[in-house]
Design a protein around this motif. Structure first.
Motif, PDB file in Angstrom:
ATOM      1  N   TRP A 186       0.955  -1.198  -0.008  1.00 22.26           N
ATOM      2  CA  TRP A 186      -0.009  -0.228  -0.105  1.00 22.26           C
ATOM      3  C   TRP A 186       0.942   1.288   0.204  1.00 22.26           C
ATOM      4  O   TRP A 186       0.715   2.193  -0.743  1.00 22.26           O
ATOM      5  CB  TRP A 186      -0.627   0.120   1.252  1.00 22.26           C
ATOM      6  CG  TRP A 186      -1.916   1.057   1.169  1.00 22.26           C
ATOM      7  CD1 TRP A 186      -3.294   0.863   0.743  1.00 22.26           C
ATOM      8  CD2 TRP A 186      -1.981   2.247   1.503  1.00 22.26           C
ATOM      9  NE1 TRP A 186      -4.133   1.982   0.654  1.00 22.26           N
ATOM     10  CE2 TRP A 186      -3.227   3.047   1.318  1.00 22.26           C
ATOM     11  CE3 TRP A 186      -0.916   3.413   2.154  1.00 22.26           C
ATOM     12  CZ2 TRP A 186      -3.511   4.328   1.618  1.00 22.26           C
ATOM     13  CZ3 TRP A 186      -1.052   4.731   2.271  1.00 22.26           C
ATOM     14  CH2 TRP A 186      -2.436   5.111   1.841  1.00 22.26           C
ATOM     15  N   ASN A 209       1.201   3.940  -3.050  1.00 32.37           N
ATOM     16  CA  ASN A 209       0.513   5.367  -3.034  1.00 32.37           C
ATOM     17  C   ASN A 209       1.688   6.415  -2.769  1.00 32.37           C
ATOM     18  O   ASN A 209       1.280   7.451  -3.215  1.00 32.37           O
ATOM     19  CB  ASN A 209      -0.628   5.023  -1.773  1.00 32.37           C
ATOM     20  CG  ASN A 209      -1.904   4.407  -2.225  1.00 32.37           C
ATOM     21  OD1 ASN A 209      -2.220   4.820  -3.048  1.00 32.37           O
ATOM     22  ND2 ASN A 209      -1.827   3.217  -1.651  1.00 32.37           N
ATOM     23  N   VAL A 210       2.707   6.073  -2.013  1.00 37.78           N
ATOM     24  CA  VAL A 210       3.943   6.953  -1.654  1.00 37.78           C
ATOM     25  C   VAL A 210       4.307   7.427  -3.123  1.00 37.78           C
ATOM     26  O   VAL A 210       4.971   8.499  -3.212  1.00 37.78           O
ATOM     27  CB  VAL A 210       4.577   6.634  -0.517  1.00 37.78           C
ATOM     28  CG1 VAL A 210       5.966   7.442  -0.686  1.00 37.78           C
ATOM     29  CG2 VAL A 210       3.855   6.715   0.632  1.00 37.78           C
ATOM     30  N   TRP A 262       3.300   8.827  -5.671  1.00 40.96           N
ATOM     31  CA  TRP A 262       3.075  10.010  -6.303  1.00 40.96           C
ATOM     32  C   TRP A 262       3.756  11.058  -5.800  1.00 40.96           C
ATOM     33  O   TRP A 262       4.079  12.241  -6.406  1.00 40.96           O
ATOM     34  CB  TRP A 262       1.321  10.037  -6.128  1.00 40.96           C
ATOM     35  CG  TRP A 262       0.586   9.056  -6.726  1.00 40.96           C
ATOM     36  CD1 TRP A 262       0.089   7.769  -5.922  1.00 40.96           C
ATOM     37  CD2 TRP A 262       0.434   8.688  -8.033  1.00 40.96           C
ATOM     38  NE1 TRP A 262      -0.539   7.070  -6.882  1.00 40.96           N
ATOM     39  CE2 TRP A 262      -0.289   7.444  -8.102  1.00 40.96           C
ATOM     40  CE3 TRP A 262       0.859   9.371  -9.193  1.00 40.96           C
ATOM     41  CZ2 TRP A 262      -0.555   6.837  -9.510  1.00 40.96           C
ATOM     42  CZ3 TRP A 262       0.469   8.937 -10.540  1.00 40.96           C
ATOM     43  CH2 TRP A 262      -0.080   7.578 -10.457  1.00 40.96           C
TER      44      TRP A 262
END
Lengths: 400, 43
Positions: free
Chosen positions: A212, A216-217, A219
């Motif tokens: 996860w 998501n990091v 970006w």
């Protein structure tokens, strides 16, 4: 009448012989061969007699095996080799699948094992080796050179090196890269290193959380990359001072520092490494984030073939037709290989920005650096700042 | 270190925000790899 008496049994005998001939099935698939059971065998079993069958029966001698088209050969019903060959080659013309995506109809993809073996073998081994060697080299360098001090001591006054927005961009890309590196290494080496240590269940929780974070990091990393590129590209274009800086080895050994602008040649190398490798990692990462949407390797390989690059290297023409899964596998390998290289570069960058050089961390910590540090490492830039401010101490702040 | 703290906050907000946005835009792995178009569910 007498003739009739002779003919009738003769006709009967001939017709019986004809029937017998009709039952001669040599060449027919139903002919018994060694290993097959007969009607007598079945009848004997029904009478309670012990008749061996299956594996207990003698195997047919070579040459006695039924033809391949036999419906009940030694392998049972005939296998449709062409069908399985088509499935293996992803060449089924009328395949339908309830899944979506171009890869849904690919049932077998034998490149998967090559990818898995490479991922768990050379990639992990040489990638870890690269990081380990980089750390060892930094340690050796520290032991030989020690911390690079401000030669003439601190001036006691500071000048602004980086604005808030510049430091924000730096820390955005830096913190996200560290998180991405850790979670990326966990997903790459987890099965081999962490599962034996923590067990499957504990690792599963950690791996799901890591995935996860990694997805998501990413970006934040990409935003930081764009910010850093836009803000610092002007200061990182190569110029003639870089040649002198490189020829003098950046003044790392011996006394005196070659003149440099806001970024010296070493920092420019770090900048371009981050921009080029970071962009490559980002593009391959997006390809992995949205599977089968972004095709990178097939057109690249086709372009290389057209340019004659593999032919020049003696590799002949590379097969540029990749299955969707192969695209993803190459993207994953590329993503990991380039990430390992950038991790090695960043380890060196972190070393020189913290432990390796006195006064360097303040540039990204508070944004202000000691004037003497600036004069020693970035003399041209320091002179420009001082000239802009009129006199050395004007507009500067006392060092804390 | 205000810039560092702000960057960490931005990182968390971006990560959560992008995850929320992509999930709602139909980019979750489950939605991307399954379909009920060719499957009769129920009776």
């Amino acid at each position: 009448m007498t003739l009739l008496r002779v003919l009738l049994p003769l006709i009967f005998l001939v017709s019986f012989a004809g029937l017998s001939a009709a039952q001669d099935t040599s060449g027919d698939a139903s002919v018994l061969t060694p290993g097959q059971q007969s009607l007598e065998d079945i009848m004997a079993r029904q009478r309670g007699e012990d008749v061996p069958f299956g594996a207990e029966l003698p195997l047919p001698l070579e040459g006695d095996a039924p033809p391949a088209e036999s419906h009940l050969g030694p392998l049972g019903a005939s296998s449709d080799a062409d069908l399985w060959r088509e499935i293996r080659a992803d060449a089924l013309p009328d395949a339908r699948a309830s899944n979506r995506g171009p890869a849904a109809k690919v049932l077998m993809q034998d490149g998967g094992m090559w990818w898995l073996n490479f991922r768990h073998g050379p990639l992990l081994t040489y990638g870890s080796l690269l990081l380990g060697v980089t750390v060892v080299l930094m340690a050796i360098f520290y032991l030989i050179r020690g911390r690079i001090r401000i030669e003439h001591g601190r001036a006691g006054i500071t000048i602004e090196r980086f604005k808030f927005i510049e430091r924000f961009g730096h820390w955005l890309i830096a913190s996200s890269f560290i998180l991405l590196a850790i979670t990326g290494l966990v997903s790459l080496a987890g099965r081999k290193l962490l599962i034996p240590l923590f067990g499957h269940e504990a690792f599963s929780t950690f791996a799901i959380a890591g995935k996860w974070v990694h997805n998501n990091v990413s970006w934040a990393f990409m935003l930081g990359l764009v910010m850093v590129f836009v803000m610092w590209i002007v200061h990182n274009l190569p110029d003639r001072t870089d040649i002198n800086w490189i020829l003098k080895g950046g003044g790392i050994f011996g006394k005196g520092h070659p003149p440099a602008k806001k970024f010296n040649a070493g920092q420019k190398l770090i900048f371009w490494a981050v921009i080029i490798l970071g962009t490559s990692i980002s593009v391959s990462g997006i390809s992995l984030l949205f599977p089968f949407e972004l095709t990178m390797f097939e057109p690249t390989l086709a372009l290389l073939n057209d340019m004659g690059v593999p032919q020049l290297l003696g590799l002949g023409t590379i097969d540029a037709t990749l299955t969707p899964q192969e695209e993803m596998q190459y993207a994953q390998l590329w993503h990991a290989v380039i990430s390992f290289v950038l991790m090695a570069v960043i380890i060196a960058h972190i070393y020189i920005g913290t432990l390796g050089m006195e006064g360097a961390f303040e540039a990204m910590g508070s944004g202000d650096v000691d004037l003497e540090w600036a004069r020693e490492h970035h003399s041209i830039w320091a002179d420009e700042v001082v000239a802009k401010q009129g006199k050395p101490a004007s507009g500067t702040q006392p060092a804390e | 270190m205000k810039a560092f703290i702000t960057a960490i906050v931005a990182l968390v907000v971006l990560a959560a925000g992008m995850n929320f946005a992509l999930d709602n835009a139909g980019f979750s792995a489950a939605e991307q790899t399954s379909s009920d178009r060719n499957v009769r569910l129920g009776d």
